[in-house]
Scaffold this active site. Structure first.
Site, PDB file in Angstrom:
ATOM      1  N   CYS A  10       2.295   0.940  -4.863  1.00  0.00           N
ATOM      2  CA  CYS A  10       1.483   0.618  -6.124  1.00  0.00           C
ATOM      3  C   CYS A  10      -0.193   0.802  -5.848  1.00  0.00           C
ATOM      4  O   CYS A  10      -0.652   1.715  -5.569  1.00  0.00           O
ATOM      5  CB  CYS A  10       2.073  -0.457  -6.808  1.00  0.00           C
ATOM      6  SG  CYS A  10       1.774  -0.734  -8.297  1.00  0.00           S
ATOM      7  N   HIS A  35       7.613   0.469  -7.018  1.00  0.00           N
ATOM      8  CA  HIS A  35       8.063  -0.428  -6.001  1.00  0.00           C
ATOM      9  C   HIS A  35       9.304   0.015  -5.477  1.00  0.00           C
ATOM     10  O   HIS A  35      10.465  -0.653  -5.946  1.00  0.00           O
ATOM     11  CB  HIS A  35       7.918  -1.860  -6.722  1.00  0.00           C
ATOM     12  CG  HIS A  35       6.435  -2.063  -7.124  1.00  0.00           C
ATOM     13  ND1 HIS A  35       5.855  -3.146  -6.301  1.00  0.00           N
ATOM     14  CD2 HIS A  35       5.666  -1.909  -8.211  1.00  0.00           C
ATOM     15  CE1 HIS A  35       4.774  -3.217  -6.894  1.00  0.00           C
ATOM     16  NE2 HIS A  35       4.550  -2.778  -7.863  1.00  0.00           N
ATOM     17  N   GLU A  59      10.803  -1.641  -3.206  1.00  0.00           N
ATOM     18  CA  GLU A  59      11.425  -2.910  -2.801  1.00  0.00           C
ATOM     19  C   GLU A  59      12.061  -3.649  -4.141  1.00  0.00           C
ATOM     20  O   GLU A  59      12.978  -4.447  -4.020  1.00  0.00           O
ATOM     21  CB  GLU A  59      10.246  -3.973  -2.500  1.00  0.00           C
ATOM     22  CG  GLU A  59       9.521  -4.509  -3.302  1.00  0.00           C
ATOM     23  CD  GLU A  59       8.364  -3.761  -3.617  1.00  0.00           C
ATOM     24  OE1 GLU A  59       7.491  -4.418  -4.422  1.00  0.00           O
ATOM     25  OE2 GLU A  59       8.255  -2.525  -3.393  1.00  0.00           O
TER      26      GLU A  59
END
Length: 217
Positions: free
Chosen positions: A80, A193, A195
């Protein structure tokens, strides 16, 4: 595989740390420039604004240590805002009448605000928050085992410019790079993202760890 997760004091790193640990990496969360410079691989996460993050990298001595590690061959993944910081400059929170804040300069170009309308004048919500499909063309090790048009989770208001480093794109008001790679080097960035992107995100993190293991210094 020991990966330095860079802490520049601008966001919660726990989800990225858990994501990397979940795919077998040993993660060292650090704001120590010497640790970053000696790292086997580096992940630069991102929460916050370009100018503030760039200033923090300078204040902590992390800019030069990250660049030294990358120059020495350490694989790198920017997430990001971490991807934005790979570029030469960005307009977010730039001083009025002053120069744009400097990024790491790994890729030429300036990170600009995401437009709120498309070419036909249709309105789009900015920040862009939610799941979007990611389109990639040429095979790339970062996307190994991930289907084209797979969905990943985004949250951002600024977007990187198109460049020779672009390896994947998505569309929200405009089509923009959502993954980049410095040509010929294991130096990557993703706008989304991983994650927070379920199985596809975990696979991408696992792919980065595998790339890092193969390139171990």
């Amino acid at each position: 595989m020991k990966i330095a997760l860079v802490d520049y004091h601008k966001g919660n790193l726990l989800s990225v740390e858990r994501g990397l640990a979940g795919v077998g990496a040993e993660v060292i969360v650090t704001d120590d420039a010497a640790v970053a410079a000696a790292a086997e691989a580096i992940v630069l996460p991102g929460v916050g604004a370009f100018a503030d993050a760039a200033a923090a990298l300078d204040e902590l001595g992390l800019r030069e240590s990250i660049l030294a590690a990358v120059e020495a061959g350490a694989p790198f993944l920017g997430i990001c805002l971490g991807m934005h910081l790979m570029f030469a400059e960005g307009v977010e929170h730039a001083p009025v009448g002053g120069p744009n804040p400097r990024g790491l300069g790994l890729i030429a170009g300036c990170v600009e605000a995401l437009p709120k309308t498309d070419g036909a004048g249709r309105a789009y919500k900015v920040p862009h928050v939610g799941w979007n499909s990611v389109e990639f063309g040429e095979p790339n090790a970062l996307f190994d085992g991930i289907a084209p048009a797979e969905f990943f989770y985004f949250t951002h208001s600024f977007a990187a410019p198109a460049s020779v480093a672009t390896i994947a794109e998505t569309t929200h008001s405009v089509t923009f790079p959502c993954a980049v790679q410095v040509p010929g080097r294991p130096v990557y960035g993703v706008q989304f993202h991983p994650e927070k992107s379920s199985d596809a995100g975990a696979r991408l993190l696992a792919n980065f760890v595998a790339i890092a293991q193969q390139a171990r210094r």
